[in-house]
Design a protein around this motif. Structure first.
Motif, PDB file in Angstrom:
ATOM      1  N   LEU A 112       9.478  -3.931   9.282  1.00 16.75           N
ATOM      2  CA  LEU A 112       9.973  -5.167  10.245  1.00 16.75           C
ATOM      3  C   LEU A 112      10.765  -6.152   9.550  1.00 16.75           C
ATOM      4  N   ARG A 113      11.254  -5.996   8.144  1.00 19.74           N
ATOM      5  CA  ARG A 113      11.787  -7.022   7.584  1.00 19.74           C
ATOM      6  C   ARG A 113      13.420  -7.161   8.144  1.00 19.74           C
ATOM      7  N   LYS A 114      13.557  -6.087   8.726  1.00 18.55           N
ATOM      8  CA  LYS A 114      15.027  -6.073   9.440  1.00 18.55           C
ATOM      9  C   LYS A 114      15.264  -7.047  10.468  1.00 18.55           C
ATOM     10  N   TYR A 115      13.957  -7.460  10.890  1.00 17.88           N
ATOM     11  CA  TYR A 115      14.074  -8.525  12.089  1.00 17.88           C
ATOM     12  C   TYR A 115      13.754  -9.711  11.672  1.00 17.88           C
ATOM     13  N   HIS A 116      14.629 -10.359  10.670  1.00 17.35           N
ATOM     14  CA  HIS A 116      14.513 -11.708   9.942  1.00 17.35           C
ATOM     15  C   HIS A 116      14.343 -12.925  10.932  1.00 17.35           C
ATOM     16  N   GLY A 117      13.473 -13.709  10.466  1.00 20.03           N
ATOM     17  CA  GLY A 117      13.320 -14.787  11.324  1.00 20.03           C
ATOM     18  C   GLY A 117      12.213 -14.561  12.511  1.00 20.03           C
ATOM     19  N   GLN A 118      11.918 -13.464  12.993  1.00 19.04           N
ATOM     20  CA  GLN A 118      11.119 -13.165  14.021  1.00 19.04           C
ATOM     21  C   GLN A 118       9.553 -13.270  13.581  1.00 19.04           C
ATOM     22  N   PRO A 119       8.856 -14.274  14.189  1.00 20.20           N
ATOM     23  CA  PRO A 119       7.307 -14.422  13.992  1.00 20.20           C
ATOM     24  C   PRO A 119       6.524 -12.959  14.177  1.00 20.20           C
ATOM     25  N   ILE A 120       5.532 -12.682  13.482  1.00 18.41           N
ATOM     26  CA  ILE A 120       4.651 -11.563  13.531  1.00 18.41           C
ATOM     27  C   ILE A 120       3.462 -12.007  13.571  1.00 18.41           C
ATOM     28  N   THR A 121       2.522 -11.397  14.680  1.00 16.60           N
ATOM     29  CA  THR A 121       1.321 -11.673  14.659  1.00 16.60           C
ATOM     30  C   THR A 121       0.598 -10.504  14.574  1.00 16.60           C
ATOM     31  N   TYR A 122      -0.437 -10.437  13.397  1.00 19.33           N
ATOM     32  CA  TYR A 122      -0.964  -9.179  13.039  1.00 19.33           C
ATOM     33  C   TYR A 122      -2.375  -9.304  13.991  1.00 19.33           C
ATOM     34  N   ILE A 123      -2.992  -8.461  14.833  1.00 18.18           N
ATOM     35  CA  ILE A 123      -4.264  -8.491  15.253  1.00 18.18           C
ATOM     36  C   ILE A 123      -5.188  -7.122  14.735  1.00 18.18           C
ATOM     37  N   ILE A 124      -6.286  -7.500  14.037  1.00 12.20           N
ATOM     38  CA  ILE A 124      -7.214  -6.391  13.633  1.00 12.20           C
ATOM     39  C   ILE A 124      -8.320  -6.345  14.471  1.00 12.20           C
ATOM     40  N   GLY A 125      -8.596  -5.200  15.033  1.00  7.78           N
ATOM     41  CA  GLY A 125      -9.726  -5.066  16.066  1.00  7.78           C
ATOM     42  C   GLY A 125     -11.107  -5.057  15.089  1.00  7.78           C
ATOM     43  N   PHE A 126     -11.172  -4.388  13.955  1.00 10.50           N
ATOM     44  CA  PHE A 126     -12.286  -4.317  13.353  1.00 10.50           C
ATOM     45  C   PHE A 126     -12.085  -4.193  11.797  1.00 10.50           C
ATOM     46  N   ALA A 127     -12.144  -5.103  11.062  1.00 11.38           N
ATOM     47  CA  ALA A 127     -11.843  -4.734   9.522  1.00 11.38           C
ATOM     48  C   ALA A 127     -13.029  -4.591   8.613  1.00 11.38           C
ATOM     49  N   LYS A 128     -12.861  -3.465   7.891  1.00 10.03           N
ATOM     50  CA  LYS A 128     -13.465  -3.207   7.116  1.00 10.03           C
ATOM     51  C   LYS A 128     -12.925  -3.445   5.588  1.00 10.03           C
ATOM     52  N   TYR A 129     -13.818  -4.445   4.745  1.00  4.44           N
ATOM     53  CA  TYR A 129     -13.073  -4.696   3.541  1.00  4.44           C
ATOM     54  C   TYR A 129     -14.424  -4.898   2.603  1.00  4.44           C
ATOM     55  N   ASN A 130     -13.893  -4.785   1.107  1.00  4.94           N
ATOM     56  CA  ASN A 130     -14.819  -4.826   0.396  1.00  4.94           C
ATOM     57  C   ASN A 130     -15.257  -5.874  -0.486  1.00  4.94           C
ATOM     58  N   SER A 131     -14.613  -6.932  -0.487  1.00  6.44           N
ATOM     59  CA  SER A 131     -14.693  -8.233  -0.920  1.00  6.44           C
ATOM     60  C   SER A 131     -13.809  -9.506  -0.094  1.00  6.44           C
ATOM     61  N   GLU A 132     -14.575 -10.559   0.018  1.00  5.13           N
ATOM     62  CA  GLU A 132     -13.656 -11.593   0.734  1.00  5.13           C
ATOM     63  C   GLU A 132     -12.357 -11.899  -0.087  1.00  5.13           C
ATOM     64  N   MET A 133     -12.623 -11.970  -1.520  1.00  8.62           N
ATOM     65  CA  MET A 133     -11.220 -12.335  -2.073  1.00  8.62           C
ATOM     66  C   MET A 133     -10.111 -11.187  -1.853  1.00  8.62           C
TER      67      MET A 133
END
Length: 759
Positions: free
Chosen positions: A467-488
């Motif tokens: 999506l870098r080709k769309y310079h200047g357009q704001p992107i909103t990422y929505i994650i339904g269920f995130a699995k992660y192994n550390s907060e950092m």
């Protein structure tokens, strides 16, 4: 100050034993020398040759004091009036070349090859007796300053403890130095004494030489910021090389193009004809094969110790290393280790069959197969999740959105469709795209990117790059269920997404639900290892229909788990001790809300997710300033009393599967090992008891060496295995008999495939 370094050498079976005396001082004291010789002869009475080695600036002094009949007679008389002794000298010049003499001209002078071997033996003697090589304790391995992981490390400062030995090493280095030396760069302050002695030697050979400057650039930690200046008189002294990376990096610097490079110790082959004092490959062939072997280094992502989780990586801090034995602490998880977020997640979603294992969430072809899968399609059936989505749309969904792009898994598609439908009710007509925007499409407003279940974040990062080709357009990422192994690490991923188009900072990341799990930390899941073990054992039971059928059924179940038809395992995740009684959770579970434990739970993956999350929280989240199970020099293990407190097989199996090997290694602690041994023997005595339901999983953990105890603490194991009926307890019977061969030594590990013994 002591100026003598004595050692023994034997050049061949036909040569008499040699005693070598290296002298590092000036103005030899004959009486002191005689006393030193006598002391060393008392422990080596069959010596027939005395070789005196010293820098050539001592030549005239030594010849006047030792090369006369009176001196020789005194030396012999001090030892033994009948002593046969041949006296040789080796004077080492500034260029490292030798001048060889013998007192009795009728005896042959030592050859250049012989003196080179004698000096090499002197270096070998220092290496062995001063513990140059540091080998990691079984529960740890080293992270070198270069970032590479290894089980062995070279600590050159260990061989720089004795002044005459330092001088001996420095004198041997003279042959590798350029004719002119004005400056010495060292990679660690730990070898400053060696560089200083080199400087002293050079100045003693030529009193007109100016002061030689010595400076440390702190190896990998400091050379990038160091301002090197070099000419033909510059020497770069590298303490030790195990990968050749530092040499290659420094050699490529323009500021060091005129410098001479000298390495003291090299463990790998000298493929580039570098100037090296001690090459392990040569010493391995000439002296001790085993001592100089197995110096492999690995990048973090390919480190077998990390992949097997058998030891803790301990970072070596530049030039200061602490190799004291690691201390072990135990931790017993308690009710409070399950945080509010985890309890609420399980309360909302535990009955949906959404938490599953051994599926990639897309098409079942990803290798290795992910261990944790959350079926967002089923999560979407929950009214609680729909409420969460509605709240998000009302609060955060950008009104200036042109389109929605979703990741390629089914859960992401359904979540994106739900969001599209919900915002259309608000009068927003938004296009939906699968993975990328159609070529040629003009985007005038913002973009929403939807991920169903996030694991590594790779798919979102790939979309963000596209999506870098769309310079200047704001992107909103929505994650339904995130699995992660550390907060950092999760915060870093969100930061990368927010600033993926540069430093504009106008992107947003929103997460509906999240759970802490050891994502990608189990490099090979316990189910992959189980399949390998069963495949290895299967040929032994070709003629036993009961056991062969049990093995084939289990292999088939685990292999089909990753298929698109099965989409992972929720139940039948663990081995049952009794065929007709799968592992279930009773009406009490400390890590869930009380209101969620009013009935039994047969969904094993949900319990596994719960335990995995708790253990990962203990590894990564500070509790009163302590990381109970986190990486570090203190080895933190799970208290074996855990298996008594939580005596349900499904909980025990979850702990055994989700733990790291080092957290279950009780082989070094008698008390802890005895607890596990007695627990397993109690289960073997009463295999049909409800409290023995986890027996098969305990035995499997022993087979895979995930769980380790002392053999002595299973003293009745052999006879207790006879209690098992292979018709009623087929998997327990198979694992018990295999564990018996390992633990009781009925077969050697060499006869077992390496895939099954190094856990």
């Amino acid at each position: 100050m002591k100026h003598f370094y004595f050692y023994q050498a034997s050049l061949s079976e036909n040569k008499a034993n040699f005693m070598i005396c290296y002298y590092s001082g000036r103005d030899l004291c004959f009486e002191t020398f005689c006393n030193e010789v006598l002391t060393h002869f008392n422990s080596s009475i069959f010596t027939r040759n005395l070789v005196f080695v010293t820098p050539a600036f001592n030549k005239s002094d030594i010849e006047s004091k030792l090369f006369n009949s009176a001196a020789q007679s005194i030396i012999k008389d001090r030892i033994n009036s009948l002593q046969e002794l041949e006296f040789h000298t080796c004077f080492i010049n500034r260029n490292g070349k030798f001048e060889l003499q013998t007192f009795n001209e009728s005896n042959p002078i030592l050859t250049m090859q012989e003196i080179e071997k004698i000096l090499e033996i002197g270096l070998f003697n220092i290496i062995i007796h001063r513990n140059l090589i540091i080998e990691a304790h079984s529960n740890i391995h080293f992270v070198k300053p270069s970032g590479k992981h290894t089980t062995k490390f070279i600590d050159v400062k260990n061989i720089l403890e004795s002044s005459p030995e330092i001088s001996f090493i420095a004198t041997n280095l003279l042959k590798l130095l350029p004719e002119k030396v004005e400056k010495i760069y060292i990679d660690t302050s730990g070898i400053y004494s060696l560089a200083f002695e080199l400087s002293n030697l050079i100045k003693t050979f030529d009193a007109n030489i100016k002061v030689i400057s010595i400076d440390s650039f702190s190896s990998y930690g400091g050379f990038e910021q160091y301002n090197f200046k070099s000419d033909i008189g510059t020497v770069v002294l590298i303490s030790a090389s195990t990968s050749n990376q530092l040499y290659k990096t420094l050699r490529g610097l323009v500021s060091l193009e005129q410098a001479s490079f000298v390495t003291v110790i090299m463990t790998q082959q000298n493929c580039e004809s570098q100037k090296v004092l001690v090459e392990f490959e040569k010493y391995r062939l000439n002296h001790s094969a085993k001592y100089f072997e197995n110096f492999d280094s690995y990048s973090e992502d390919k480190c077998p110790m990390c992949m097997e989780q058998s030891s803790i990586p301990v970072v070596l801090d530049k030039s200061r290393f602490d190799f004291a034995a690691p201390r072990t602490e135990s931790y017993l998880p308690v009710k409070m280790d399950s945080d509010v977020n985890l309890r609420n997640l399980m309360s909302k979603y535990k009955d949906l069959d959404a938490f599953r294992c051994i599926f990639d969430g897309v098409d079942g072809t990803k290798t290795p197969t992910p261990e944790y899968f959350i079926d967002v399609s089923k999560i979407l059936q929950s009214d609680a999740f729909k409420v969460q989505i509605k709240k998000f749309i009302n609060r955060f969904f950008p009104l200036n959105t042109s389109c929605i792009i979703h990741c390629k898994d089914q859960g992401a598609k359904e979540l994106a469709t739900l969001i599209q439908t919900s915002v259309s009710d608000l009068g927003l007509n938004i296009d939906l795209y699968n993975g990328d925007i159609d070529t040629g499409t003009e985007i005038e407003k913002g973009i929403v990117v939807v991920a169903g279940s996030l694991e590594s974040g790779k798919s979102l990062l790939n979309i963000s790059r596209a999506l870098r080709k769309y310079h200047g357009q704001p992107i909103t990422y929505i994650i339904g269920f995130a699995k992660y192994n550390s907060e950092m690490e999760f915060e870093k991923l969100k930061k990368d997404l927010r600033f993926s188009a540069g430093a504009s900072g106008h992107h947003e990341v929103h997460v509906i639900e999240k759970i802490l799990l050891p994502i990608n930390e189990h490099k090979e899941s316990s189910w992959d290892k189980e399949i390998e073990l069963l495949l290895n054992l299967s040929p032994q039971y070709e003629d036993d229909n009961v056991l062969k059928e049990a093995i084939d059924a289990r292999i088939q179940l685990l292999r089909n788990a990753s298929s698109l038809e099965t989409k992972g395992l929720g139940e039948s995740l663990f081995n049952s001790t009794q065929t007709v009684h799968p592992l279930i959770l009773g009406k009490s579970f400390a890590f869930w809300n009380d209101s969620d434990t009013n009935q039994e739970c047969s969904h094993q993956a949900t319990v596994y997710f719960t335990i995995s999350s708790i253990l990962q929280r203990l590894r990564t989240v500070n509790k009163n300033g302590i990381k109970p199970l986190g990486d570090g020099y203190i080895i933190r293990q799970l208290d074996p009393l855990l298996f008594d407190r939580f005596n349900e097989g499904i909980i025990q199996a979850s702990v055994l599967r989700s733990s790291k090997s080092r957290e279950l290694d009780y082989s070094g602690n008698d008390a802890q090992s005895r607890i596990i041994g007695s627990l397993i023997e109690r289960m073997l005595k009463l295999p049909n008891s409800a409290e023995s339901s986890g027996l098969s999983e305990f035995l499997l953990a022993l087979c895979l060496k995930k769980l380790q105890i002392k053999r002595d603490h299973l003293s009745n194991f052999d006879e207790l295995v006879l209690n098992l009926d292979k018709g009623t307890h087929p998997m327990a019977w198979i694992f018990a008999n295999y564990a018996k061969t390992l633990l009781l030594g009925n077969i050697s590990e060499d006869s077992i495939s390496e895939d099954f013994v190094k856990f």
